[in-house]
Design a protein around this motif. Structure first.
Motif, PDB file in Angstrom:
ATOM      1  N   LEU A  82       0.834  -1.213   0.000  1.00 15.34           N
ATOM      2  CA  LEU A  82       0.000   0.000   0.000  1.00 15.34           C
ATOM      3  C   LEU A  82       0.864   1.257   0.000  1.00 15.34           C
ATOM      4  N   ILE A  83       1.894   1.285   0.813  1.00 14.67           N
ATOM      5  CA  ILE A  83       2.797   2.435   0.844  1.00 14.67           C
ATOM      6  C   ILE A  83       3.493   2.605  -0.499  1.00 14.67           C
ATOM      7  N   GLY A  84       3.896   1.500  -1.106  1.00 13.40           N
ATOM      8  CA  GLY A  84       4.527   1.574  -2.429  1.00 13.40           C
ATOM      9  C   GLY A  84       3.588   2.121  -3.485  1.00 13.40           C
ATOM     10  N   LEU A  85       2.333   1.697  -3.461  1.00 10.53           N
ATOM     11  CA  LEU A  85       1.358   2.197  -4.436  1.00 10.53           C
ATOM     12  C   LEU A  85       1.078   3.685  -4.235  1.00 10.53           C
ATOM     13  N   ILE A  86       0.999   4.110  -2.992  1.00  9.55           N
ATOM     14  CA  ILE A  86       0.778   5.535  -2.722  1.00  9.55           C
ATOM     15  C   ILE A  86       1.964   6.355  -3.195  1.00  9.55           C
ATOM     16  N   ALA A  87       3.181   5.873  -2.924  1.00  7.88           N
ATOM     17  CA  ALA A  87       4.377   6.593  -3.373  1.00  7.88           C
ATOM     18  C   ALA A  87       4.426   6.667  -4.894  1.00  7.88           C
ATOM     19  N   LEU A  88       4.072   5.581  -5.568  1.00  8.71           N
ATOM     20  CA  LEU A  88       4.050   5.584  -7.032  1.00  8.71           C
ATOM     21  C   LEU A  88       3.010   6.564  -7.562  1.00  8.71           C
ATOM     22  N   ALA A  89       1.828   6.581  -6.955  1.00  8.52           N
ATOM     23  CA  ALA A  89       0.781   7.512  -7.398  1.00  8.52           C
ATOM     24  C   ALA A  89       1.216   8.958  -7.206  1.00  8.52           C
ATOM     25  N   LEU A  90       1.849   9.267  -6.086  1.00 10.55           N
ATOM     26  CA  LEU A  90       2.324  10.635  -5.849  1.00 10.55           C
ATOM     27  C   LEU A  90       3.411  11.023  -6.840  1.00 10.55           C
ATOM     28  N   HIS A  91       4.296  10.090  -7.134  1.00  6.58           N
ATOM     29  CA  HIS A  91       5.367  10.361  -8.097  1.00  6.58           C
ATOM     30  C   HIS A  91       4.782  10.634  -9.487  1.00  6.58           C
ATOM     31  N   LEU A  92       3.846   9.804  -9.905  1.00  2.42           N
ATOM     32  CA  LEU A  92       3.230  10.007 -11.221  1.00  2.42           C
ATOM     33  C   LEU A  92       2.447  11.311 -11.277  1.00  2.42           C
ATOM     34  N   ARG A  93       1.792  11.643 -10.179  1.00  4.24           N
ATOM     35  CA  ARG A  93       1.045  12.910 -10.132  1.00  4.24           C
ATOM     36  C   ARG A  93       1.992  14.106 -10.242  1.00  4.24           C
ATOM     37  N   ARG A  94       3.123  14.034  -9.538  1.00  3.43           N
ATOM     38  CA  ARG A  94       4.098  15.126  -9.602  1.00  3.43           C
ATOM     39  C   ARG A  94       4.671  15.259 -11.015  1.00  3.43           C
ATOM     40  N   ALA A 112       4.822  18.131 -16.179  1.00  2.14           N
ATOM     41  CA  ALA A 112       4.615  18.161 -17.626  1.00  2.14           C
ATOM     42  C   ALA A 112       3.625  19.253 -18.015  1.00  2.14           C
ATOM     43  N   VAL A 113       2.599  19.446 -17.208  1.00  2.00           N
ATOM     44  CA  VAL A 113       1.624  20.512 -17.487  1.00  2.00           C
ATOM     45  C   VAL A 113       2.296  21.880 -17.389  1.00  2.00           C
ATOM     46  N   ARG A 114       3.119  22.067 -16.348  1.00  8.72           N
ATOM     47  CA  ARG A 114       3.813  23.356 -16.194  1.00  8.72           C
ATOM     48  C   ARG A 114       4.813  23.581 -17.329  1.00  8.72           C
ATOM     49  N   ALA A 115       5.467  22.520 -17.782  1.00 14.89           N
ATOM     50  CA  ALA A 115       6.406  22.651 -18.899  1.00 14.89           C
ATOM     51  C   ALA A 115       5.661  23.044 -20.177  1.00 14.89           C
ATOM     52  N   ARG A 116       4.487  22.426 -20.397  1.00 18.48           N
ATOM     53  CA  ARG A 116       3.693  22.807 -21.573  1.00 18.48           C
ATOM     54  C   ARG A 116       3.221  24.249 -21.468  1.00 18.48           C
ATOM     55  N   LEU A 117       2.905  24.708 -20.254  1.00 16.84           N
ATOM     56  CA  LEU A 117       2.502  26.097 -20.057  1.00 16.84           C
ATOM     57  C   LEU A 117       3.632  27.037 -20.453  1.00 16.84           C
TER      58      LEU A 117
END
Length: 151
Positions: free
Chosen positions: A35-47, A52-57
Motif C-alpha cells: 500500500l505504501i509503495g502504491l501511494i508513493a508511485l501515485a504521488l510520483h506520477l502525479r508530480r 509536464a503541465v507546467r512545462a507545456r505552459l
C-alpha cells in the motif's frame, strides 16, 4: 519387576512450524508495504504529470513569439508571473536585483553572470542572437518549473 529398569527416551521437540503460509501479522505487514509503495508511485506520477503541465505552459507561452526579442520578452513575463506567485513583491525587482532573485541559491549564478543576463535588455534590442536565446531558454524553463512547483 521391582528391579526392572524403565527405558527412558529424551524429550523430542515438535517439528518447527513451516515458513509457509506466514502468520497473519506478516500478511498485514506485506499489505502495508504494498500500500505504501502504491501511494508513493501515485504521488510520483502525479508530480510528473503536474511538471509536464507546467512545462507545456512555459512552452506554449513562448510559441506565439516569432522573433528572438519577443521570445526573451515572453520568458521574462513568464518568470515574473511565477515569481509573483511565490512573493508578491518579486515581480517589481529590476536590474541586477531581479537577476539575483532568478539565481536563487545557485552558486553558478547563471542569470547574473551567465547567459541569463539577456533577460535584462534582450527584449528591447532590435537584433538578438537566436543562439543566446536558446542558451537562456533551458535556464528560464528550469527556474519557471521550480517556482511553479507546489510546495
Amino acid at each position: 519387576m521391582v528391579g526392572a529398569t524403565l527405558v527412558l527416551r529424551d524429550i523430542h521437540q515438535p517439528p518447527a512450524p513451516p515458513w509457509w503460509p506466514p502468520a497473519p501479522g506478516w500478511w498485514w505487514l506485506a499489505a502495508g508495504i504494498v500500500l505504501i509503495g502504491l501511494i508513493a508511485l501515485a504521488l510520483h506520477l502525479r508530480r510528473r504529470r503536474h511538471q509536464a503541465v507546467r512545462a507545456r505552459l512555459f512552452d506554449s507561452g513562448l510559441k506565439p513569439a516569432r522573433t528572438p526579442a519577443e521570445q526573451v520578452a515572453a520568458m521574462s513575463e513568464l518568470l515574473r508571473r511565477a515569481a509573483r506567485e511565490r512573493d508578491p513583491d518579486a515581480d517589481r525587482l529590476q536590474g541586477d536585483a531581479w537577476l539575483e532573485r532568478l539565481d536563487g541559491n545557485d552558486p553558478a549564478k547563471p542569470f547574473s553572470t551567465g547567459p541569463g543576463r539577456l533577460l535584462l535588455d534582450g527584449a528591447f534590442r532590435p537584433d538578438v542572437d537566436p543562439q543566446q536565446v536558446e542558451a537562456v531558454r533551458p535556464l528560464a524553463r528550469a527556474r519557471f518549473l521550480q517556482w511553479t512547483a507546489r510546495r
